[in-house]
Design a protein around this motif. Structure first.
Motif, short mmCIF file in Angstrom:
data_model
loop_
_atom_site.label_atom_id
_atom_site.label_comp_id
_atom_site.label_asym_id
_atom_site.label_seq_id
_atom_site.Cartn_x
_atom_site.Cartn_y
_atom_site.Cartn_z
N MET A 1 0.75 -1.27 0.02
CA MET A 1 0.08 -0.14 0.17
C MET A 1 0.96 1.12 -0.25
O MET A 1 2.03 1.18 0.70
N ARG A 2 0.39 2.21 -0.89
CA ARG A 2 1.09 3.43 -0.95
C ARG A 2 1.13 4.14 0.55
O ARG A 2 0.36 4.10 1.27
N VAL A 3 2.13 4.83 0.73
CA VAL A 3 2.47 5.47 2.40
C VAL A 3 1.34 6.58 2.51
O VAL A 3 0.90 6.83 3.58
N ASP A 4 1.00 7.40 1.23
CA ASP A 4 0.06 8.33 1.65
C ASP A 4 -1.27 7.74 1.87
O ASP A 4 -2.12 8.29 2.49
N LYS A 5 -1.65 6.93 1.31
CA LYS A 5 -2.91 6.01 1.34
C LYS A 5 -3.01 5.52 2.80
O LYS A 5 -3.87 5.45 3.54
N TYR A 6 -1.90 4.90 3.02
CA TYR A 6 -1.82 4.15 4.31
C TYR A 6 -2.07 5.32 5.57
O TYR A 6 -2.75 5.07 6.49
N LEU A 7 -1.42 6.42 5.56
CA LEU A 7 -1.64 7.60 6.62
C LEU A 7 -3.07 7.99 6.44
O LEU A 7 -3.42 8.48 7.70
N TRP A 8 -3.51 7.90 5.32
CA TRP A 8 -5.12 8.56 5.15
C TRP A 8 -6.12 7.41 5.97
O TRP A 8 -6.85 7.72 6.73
N CYS A 9 -5.57 6.22 5.63
CA CYS A 9 -6.40 5.20 6.25
C CYS A 9 -6.44 5.16 7.53
O CYS A 9 -7.47 4.67 8.13
N ILE A 10 -5.31 5.10 8.23
CA ILE A 10 -5.32 5.25 9.54
C ILE A 10 -5.45 6.37 10.26
O ILE A 10 -5.02 6.50 11.72
N ARG A 11 -6.02 7.29 9.68
CA ARG A 11 -6.45 8.67 10.18
C ARG A 11 -5.35 9.66 10.54
O ARG A 11 -5.81 10.31 11.53
N GLN A 53 4.14 20.45 14.56
CA GLN A 53 5.42 20.58 15.56
C GLN A 53 5.79 19.38 16.14
O GLN A 53 6.66 19.59 17.19
N ILE A 54 5.37 18.27 15.96
CA ILE A 54 5.54 17.15 16.66
C ILE A 54 5.98 16.10 15.91
O ILE A 54 5.50 15.72 14.63
N ASN A 55 7.07 15.27 16.13
CA ASN A 55 7.35 14.08 15.42
C ASN A 55 6.76 12.77 15.92
O ASN A 55 7.26 12.15 16.90
N TYR A 56 5.64 12.60 15.25
CA TYR A 56 5.08 11.05 15.73
C TYR A 56 5.84 9.99 14.90
O TYR A 56 6.00 9.92 13.80
N GLU A 57 5.77 9.07 16.10
CA GLU A 57 6.62 7.84 15.47
C GLU A 57 5.91 6.56 15.34
O GLU A 57 5.06 6.53 16.26
N LEU A 58 5.57 5.78 14.25
CA LEU A 58 4.69 4.79 14.43
C LEU A 58 5.31 3.53 13.66
O LEU A 58 6.25 3.67 12.58
N VAL A 59 4.99 2.36 13.97
CA VAL A 59 5.63 1.11 13.53
C VAL A 59 4.28 0.50 12.77
O VAL A 59 3.21 0.31 13.35
N VAL A 60 4.48 0.02 11.34
CA VAL A 60 3.28 -0.37 10.57
C VAL A 60 3.22 -1.94 11.04
O VAL A 60 4.07 -2.56 10.95
N LEU A 61 2.06 -2.28 11.72
CA LEU A 61 1.55 -3.61 12.01
C LEU A 61 1.21 -4.46 10.77
O LEU A 61 1.43 -5.61 10.58
N ASP A 62 0.51 -3.88 10.17
CA ASP A 62 -0.71 -4.41 8.73
C ASP A 62 -1.14 -3.40 7.94
O ASP A 62 -0.99 -2.00 8.48
N THR A 63 -1.62 -3.61 6.91
CA THR A 63 -1.98 -2.60 5.79
C THR A 63 -3.67 -2.75 5.88
O THR A 63 -3.97 -3.98 5.31
N PRO A 64 -4.46 -1.75 6.00
CA PRO A 64 -5.95 -1.97 6.03
C PRO A 64 -6.32 -1.94 4.51
O PRO A 64 -5.59 -1.65 3.59
N ASP A 65 -7.65 -2.54 4.15
CA ASP A 65 -8.02 -2.64 2.76
C ASP A 65 -8.32 -1.18 2.58
O ASP A 65 -8.48 -0.77 1.08
N SER A 66 -8.96 -0.33 3.42
CA SER A 66 -9.49 0.83 3.09
C SER A 66 -9.74 1.56 4.55
O SER A 66 -9.34 1.07 5.49
N ARG A 67 -10.00 2.78 4.57
CA ARG A 67 -10.10 3.86 5.69
C ARG A 67 -10.87 3.04 6.83
O ARG A 67 -11.85 2.43 6.48
#
Length: 129
Positions: A1-11, A53-67
């Motif tokens: 999954m594309r990174v922009d779509k992933y960040l949109w999917c996980i809100r 102004q915050i650096n959020y750090e996250l680890v990808v566990l899985d990719t969702p099908d949609s939002r």
């Protein structure tokens, strides 16, 4: 999954175009590298998102099908943002409050418009009497 779509999917972003713009502006890093919006993400990738102004750090566990719904976000990512970064957000909020209290100092543009409207209303009421 594309990174922009992933960040949109996980809100993390409200729209996909905002997520794409953040990638183009260099505010998104995957495994420490600045990336393009089309970069694919895989489980165990480490993503750093610079937002408000915050650096959020996250680890990808899985990719969702949609939002997905807000309650299901933790299934697809693990938030590893340090507590100091989140405390910095509180400090920024307090510093803005300290900067200028409402009603003190020079009027803002909105305040001036409200004052002008009030004066124009009072002038029309005086002319009617």
């Amino acid at each position: 999954m594309r990174v922009d779509k992933y960040l949109w999917c996980i809100r993390y972003f409200k729209t996909r175009s905002i997520a794409t713009k953040a990638c183009k502006d260099g505010k998104i890093r995957v495994n420490g590298d600045i990336i393009k919006p089309s970069r694919d993400v895989y489980p165990m990738d480490k993503i750093t998102v610079r937002k408000n102004q915050i650096n959020y750090e996250l680890v990808v566990l899985d990719t969702p099908d949609s939002r997905i719904g807000a309650k299901l976000v933790d299934i697809y990512r693990k938030d590893t943002t340090p507590k100091e970064a989140l405390q910095k957000l509180d400090l920024l909020k307090y510093s803005k409050d300290y900067y200028r209290k409402k009603g003190t100092g020079r009027p803002t543009k909105k305040d001036r418009r409200d004052i002008d409207d009030w004066y124009s209303d009072s002038e029309t009421n005086d002319s009617e009497e």
